[in-house]
Write a protein that holds these residues in place. Structure first.
Motif, PDB file in Angstrom:
ATOM      1  N   LEU A 109       0.831  -1.203   0.000  1.00 27.30           N
ATOM      2  CA  LEU A 109       0.000   0.000   0.000  1.00 27.30           C
ATOM      3  C   LEU A 109       0.865   1.251   0.000  1.00 27.30           C
ATOM      4  O   LEU A 109       0.564   2.236  -0.676  1.00 27.30           O
ATOM      5  N   GLY A 110       1.972   1.180   0.771  1.00 26.86           N
ATOM      6  CA  GLY A 110       2.889   2.323   0.821  1.00 26.86           C
ATOM      7  C   GLY A 110       3.460   2.610  -0.559  1.00 26.86           C
ATOM      8  O   GLY A 110       3.553   3.764  -0.962  1.00 26.86           O
ATOM      9  N   ALA A 116       2.044   1.968  -3.370  1.00 30.40           N
ATOM     10  CA  ALA A 116       0.965   2.564  -4.171  1.00 30.40           C
ATOM     11  C   ALA A 116       0.825   4.054  -3.843  1.00 30.40           C
ATOM     12  O   ALA A 116       0.757   4.892  -4.744  1.00 30.40           O
ATOM     13  N   VAL A 117       0.816   4.355  -2.541  1.00 26.58           N
ATOM     14  CA  VAL A 117       0.662   5.757  -2.131  1.00 26.58           C
ATOM     15  C   VAL A 117       1.874   6.569  -2.573  1.00 26.58           C
ATOM     16  O   VAL A 117       1.740   7.686  -3.074  1.00 26.58           O
ATOM     17  N   THR A 136       1.856   7.307  -6.245  1.00 26.10           N
ATOM     18  CA  THR A 136       0.764   8.240  -6.538  1.00 26.10           C
ATOM     19  C   THR A 136       1.165   9.657  -6.150  1.00 26.10           C
ATOM     20  O   THR A 136       0.900  10.616  -6.885  1.00 26.10           O
ATOM     21  N   MET A 165      -5.346   0.885   6.359  1.00 33.99           N
ATOM     22  CA  MET A 165      -6.140   1.160   5.156  1.00 33.99           C
ATOM     23  C   MET A 165      -6.829   2.510   5.281  1.00 33.99           C
ATOM     24  O   MET A 165      -6.865   3.285   4.323  1.00 33.99           O
ATOM     25  N   PHE A 197      -4.149   5.114   4.777  1.00 36.62           N
ATOM     26  CA  PHE A 197      -3.727   5.159   3.370  1.00 36.62           C
ATOM     27  C   PHE A 197      -4.828   5.762   2.497  1.00 36.62           C
ATOM     28  O   PHE A 197      -4.575   6.605   1.651  1.00 36.62           O
ATOM     29  N   VAL A 235      -5.170   9.508   3.030  1.00 45.15           N
ATOM     30  CA  VAL A 235      -4.094  10.236   2.348  1.00 45.15           C
ATOM     31  C   VAL A 235      -4.339  10.256   0.835  1.00 45.15           C
ATOM     32  O   VAL A 235      -4.217  11.296   0.181  1.00 45.15           O
ATOM     33  N   MET A 236      -4.716   9.104   0.308  1.00 42.25           N
ATOM     34  CA  MET A 236      -4.936   9.014  -1.138  1.00 42.25           C
ATOM     35  C   MET A 236      -6.110   9.895  -1.557  1.00 42.25           C
ATOM     36  O   MET A 236      -6.023  10.635  -2.537  1.00 42.25           O
ATOM     37  N   ALA A 241      -3.405  12.691  -2.604  1.00 37.55           N
ATOM     38  CA  ALA A 241      -2.668  12.155  -3.755  1.00 37.55           C
ATOM     39  C   ALA A 241      -3.495  12.111  -5.029  1.00 37.55           C
ATOM     40  O   ALA A 241      -3.033  12.542  -6.077  1.00 37.55           O
ATOM     41  N   VAL A 242      -4.719  11.614  -4.936  1.00 37.04           N
ATOM     42  CA  VAL A 242      -5.482  11.378  -6.163  1.00 37.04           C
ATOM     43  C   VAL A 242      -6.147  12.637  -6.736  1.00 37.04           C
ATOM     44  O   VAL A 242      -6.107  12.836  -7.948  1.00 37.04           O
ATOM     45  N   ILE A 249      -4.358  14.594  -9.411  1.00 36.08           N
ATOM     46  CA  ILE A 249      -4.208  13.819 -10.650  1.00 36.08           C
ATOM     47  C   ILE A 249      -5.525  13.811 -11.422  1.00 36.08           C
ATOM     48  O   ILE A 249      -5.562  14.072 -12.627  1.00 36.08           O
TER      49      ILE A 249
END
Lengths: 353, 170
Positions: free
Chosen positions: A121-122, A124-125, A128, B25, B28, B31-32, B36-37, B40
């Motif tokens: 997962l790290g 992936a992050v 990204t 999870m 993550f 954060v995503m 992050a996303v 994008i």
């Protein structure tokens, strides 16, 4: 629906057949002498992290209840230090238990699978974020994306966005689920691919990991469910009243079988691949042990070439399974979040037929 | 808690491990989803929009250019037709003018000739008159010389005049 039920059934069948065998294997071999090759030990979760031949023991965190009924939260740097502390001891089954009675309520210890989960997962992050910083600078926004990495990233990202999310979830809703789907897709891919490293552990070959991921998909699905979705579960439209007595339990069951199938599919696929490779390579040692070195070498030629082929297959399966998990998550979310924009009449004919 | 087998086996469901995974999870995913996303997604959407708009505007520009070139061609054709017409008109006019001029020149010439003729006639008449009087004088003088001064000048003049008036006019 029927397909997922069938999958659940097959999975249960698989579990019912394979579990006693594994038990037998473990008991038969482990009881008398040291087994030549320990398949279960290799695929199981460990309290150490192995890299480049070195074992790094991971910290243990126990939330436990002693004989007097008091609960404690203890932290040890490794199993050895836990057992040296006299609070815990090594039981006969090979499990760490409290020394004077009581039991561990929650074992929050770090394990190899958890580390690989974090790596996956790290990773992936991390990539990204790397890509996001480029997009923030304007590369890919004002001008074309530059470099192989960004292009590769974009291929994957747009694949998840367009082929997985947009395809299955309503147009005005899909954007909300892209971060989850992309994280899961990249995370599972990374975990699966890390599992191909000979010394590494496959985090996705662990029911806890896949189960928890499926639970997250389940929760997201239920929370994005529309009125229509719940209507279909509890009060199926367009059928006689008595049919609902059968349909409602089936629909409620269906809510749970979907993520269950999701978890089992990924877990079984990754585990089976791993076991297969260990078993085939294990033949070398079994033959060497039983018939001498020459036999081992002879089988080695066969085993290694087969394993090489299997590795290629596994690399493919690693990505396919990540794709399937993500795709089915998107399908389930899409089904729940779907807006039915139809009049009552068309609605009935559509559903009765 | 173990579900199927005591610790260490791969078929167990480990609650503590699940809690770890759930927490990680959530972190993550947070954060995503948060950092992050979105940039994008936004960049890609913006780029796609840009490309779409660029293509559309390019198409519009092409259509516009085609229309302009069509207009130009049309204008050119019209101009050519007009030029032809103007030339023809000019030619016609020139022709007209020329004939007019020629006619006028002819007329003028005729007029001049007429005038010349008239003045010649006049001159001729005058010359004749002068000639006549000169002849009369000459005749008288010659006669006077010949006949001498005995003769009556007045009677003679009358005689000569009569003679002269009897002479044909031309």
């Amino acid at each position: 629906m029927i397909q997922s039920l069938r999958r659940v059934f097959l999975t249960l069948l698989f579990l019912s057949i394979s579990t006693p065998n594994i038990f037998a294997f473990e008991a038969g071999e482990g009881g008398e002498e040291e087994p030549v090759i320990d398949i279960v030990g290799t695929v199981a979760d460990h309290d150490y992290f192995k890299a480049f031949g070195a074992k790094i023991y991971l910290p243990r965190i126990y939330y436990w209840e002693d004989a007097a009924g008091e609960t404690h939260l203890d932290f040890y740097t490794s199993v050895k230090s836990a057992e040296a502390s006299e609070e815990f001891t090594h039981s006969e089954e090979g499990v760490t238990v409290p020394a004077d009675g009581g039991h561990i309520i929650v074992d929050m210890s770090l394990t190899s699978h958890l580390l690989y989960f974090w790596f996956g997962l790290g990773g992936a992050v991390f990539i990204t974020f790397l890509a996001a910083s480029r997009y923030r600078k304007g590369v890919g926004r004002d001008v074309e994306p530059k470099g192989a990495l960004q292009n590769l990233f974009e291929v994957l990202f747009i694949f998840v966005r367009d082929e997985i999310a947009k395809e299955n979830i309503d147009d005005h809703k899909y954007a909300r689920f892209v971060p989850y789907l992309f994280t899961v897709f990249m995370g599972i891919s990374f975990m699966n691919l890390f599992g191909l490293l000979p010394w590494a552990a496959t985090a996705t070959a662990d029911l806890t990991v896949t189960g928890t991921l499926a639970v997250i998909t389940f929760v997201i699905t239920q929370f994005s469910g529309t009125k229509d979705y719940w209507g279909h579960i509890f009060w199926f439209p367009g059928v006689p009243g008595w049919v609902r007595i059968i349909l409602t339990p089936v629909e409620i069951l269906g809510m749970f079988t979907k993520p269950f199938a999701l978890a089992i599919r990924l877990f079984a696929n990754m585990l089976s691949g791993k076991i297969m490779i260990i078993a085939i390579l294990g033949l070398v040692f079994i033959f060497a042990d039983a018939f001498g070195t020459a036999a081992g070498l002879g089988v080695g030629v066969f085993s290694v070439s087969l394993t090489a082929a299997l590795y290629a297959l596994k690399a493919f399966v690693a990505l396919v399974q990540a794709y399937i998990f993500t795709l089915l998550s998107a399908v389930f979310i899409g089904m729940a979040a779907e807006d039915h924009e139809h009049g009552e009449e068309g609605y009935y004919t559509e559903h009765v037929e | 808690m173990t579900l199927l087998l005591a610790g260490g086996s791969f078929l167990s469901f480990n609650t503590g491990f699940a809690i770890w995974i759930l927490i990680s999870m959530v972190v993550f995913l947070f954060v995503m989803t948060k950092y992050a996303v979105p940039p994008i997604m936004k960049s890609l959407a913006e780029r796609e929009q840009n490309i779409k708009e660029s293509l559309e505007s390019a198409e519009q520009a092409i259509a516009k250019a085609e229309k302009i070139s069509e207009d130009n061609k049309k204008a050119l054709r019209e101009a050519e037709v007009k030029a032809q017409q103007i030339r023809k008109e000019a030619l016609d006019e020139a022709e007209l003018l020329r004939t007019e001029r020629i006619n006028k020149a002819k007329e003028d010439a005729a007029h001049i000739i007429e005038q010349a003729k008239a003045s010649i006639e006049q001159e001729k008449k005058q010359a004749l008159m002068e000639l006549r009087s000169e002849v009369a004088k000459l005749a008288v003088r010659s006669a006077s010389i010949i006949i001498d001064s005995e003769l009556d000048v007045e009677k003679n003049n009358k005689l000569v005049d009569n003679f002269l008036s009897d002479l044909p006019k031309n």
